[in-house]
Design an enzyme around this catalytic site. Structure first.
Site, PDB file in Angstrom:
ATOM      1  N   ASP A 131       0.821  -1.212   0.000  1.00  0.00           N
ATOM      2  CA  ASP A 131       0.000   0.000   0.000  1.00  0.00           C
ATOM      3  C   ASP A 131       0.855   1.261   0.000  1.00  0.00           C
ATOM      4  O   ASP A 131       0.636   2.163  -0.805  1.00  0.00           O
ATOM      5  CB  ASP A 131      -0.927  -0.012   1.218  1.00  0.00           C
ATOM      6  N   VAL A 177      -5.233   2.123  -0.459  1.00  0.00           N
ATOM      7  CA  VAL A 177      -5.120   1.325  -1.680  1.00  0.00           C
ATOM      8  C   VAL A 177      -5.536  -0.118  -1.395  1.00  0.00           C
ATOM      9  O   VAL A 177      -6.246  -0.749  -2.190  1.00  0.00           O
ATOM     10  CB  VAL A 177      -3.695   1.379  -2.251  1.00  0.00           C
ATOM     11  N   ASP A 178      -5.120  -0.649  -0.262  1.00  0.00           N
ATOM     12  CA  ASP A 178      -5.539  -1.997   0.132  1.00  0.00           C
ATOM     13  C   ASP A 178      -7.053  -2.071   0.279  1.00  0.00           C
ATOM     14  O   ASP A 178      -7.700  -3.020  -0.191  1.00  0.00           O
ATOM     15  CB  ASP A 178      -4.886  -2.397   1.455  1.00  0.00           C
ATOM     16  N   VAL A 179      -7.629  -1.090   0.960  1.00  0.00           N
ATOM     17  CA  VAL A 179      -9.074  -1.102   1.205  1.00  0.00           C
ATOM     18  C   VAL A 179      -9.842  -1.041  -0.108  1.00  0.00           C
ATOM     19  O   VAL A 179     -10.785  -1.811  -0.337  1.00  0.00           O
ATOM     20  CB  VAL A 179      -9.475   0.063   2.129  1.00  0.00           C
ATOM     21  N   GLY A 207      -9.664  -4.248  -2.032  1.00  0.00           N
ATOM     22  CA  GLY A 207     -10.607  -5.212  -1.487  1.00  0.00           C
ATOM     23  C   GLY A 207     -12.021  -4.957  -1.957  1.00  0.00           C
ATOM     24  O   GLY A 207     -12.790  -5.892  -2.226  1.00  0.00           O
TER      25      GLY A 207
END
Length: 218
Positions: free
Chosen positions: A139, A167-169, A172
């Site tokens: 991220d 970015v991870d969220v 997902g």
């Protein structure tokens, strides 16, 4: 009973993007079986403080509505158990380096022959093709590389990281959306799909209209 009641998810992900996706699917009623490393589990189990008893709040915050098992996927026995699980699953989601599942015997040909209705979602840093295909991504790096950091912070100041692993969220969330679309398609075609979601593509898409400043100037 949720809208995904009766859907079984095999969750081979860890850290944030993948677990956030499967948590969303679990919230919608899917059965989520989270496969973790023997002896240590998901890395975020120890990412604290804060802790609730011996569990990190980080882990608990993105892994509700799941059942956990441990498997040594590098061993023939563990691979055999995973094969049995996939034969009874609707979705598998993983965030291994490209080629890892194939190395363990679960190639695209294997899925076509043994689990043709399974939706296989892969989350990677840069996908498996292109100049950086197969490289790991994080991220923090993608916030910088995409330009997100350059549009965050005080005017005239230096680039700043967002306060959450955004970015991870968002990756997902994209993965969740794609899996739902693939399940809907399967209801018509009877066939599963292969989904490739990357942190890199997500980070670029998050620039939305701001990206035009890089293309045509202010």
């Amino acid at each position: 009973m949720g809208p995904l009641d009766g859907i079984r998810i095999i969750d081979l992900t860890r850290i944030l993007a993948g677990p956030f996706c499967t948590m969303n699917l679990g919230d919608m009623g899917a059965e989520v079986i989270k496969v973790e490393q023997p002896g240590r589990g998901d890395d975020t189990r120890s990412w604290g403080p804060p802790f609730a008893n011996d569990q990190a709040a980080y882990f608990l915050g993105i892994n509700r509505n799941k059942q956990s098992i441990t498997l040594n996927l590098k061993s023939p026995e563990g691979q055999g158990i995973l094969g049995e699980l996939l034969g009874q699953a609707d979705v598998i989601i993983e965030n291994f380096k490209p080629g890892t599942l194939a190395k363990w015997g679960f190639s695209e040909d294997w899925f076509e022959a043994n689990a043709p209705k399974v939706v296989h979602c892969s989350i990677t840093g840069y996908g498996d093709k292109g100049p950086k295909g197969g490289m790991p991504g994080y991220d923090f790096l993608l916030q910088a590389e995409s330009g997100l950091m350059s549009i965050t912070g005080e005017e005239g100041g230096g680039p700043q990281k967002l306060g959450v692993a955004i970015v991870d969220v968002c990756t997902g969330q994209y993965a969740t959306m794609c899996i739902l679309a693939a399940l809907q398609s399967r209801s018509t075609t009877g066939e599963g799909q292969r989904i490739d979601v990357s942190l890199f593509n997500t980070s670029l898409s998050m620039l939305v209209n701001v990206a035009s400043n890089y293309l045509i100037g202010d």
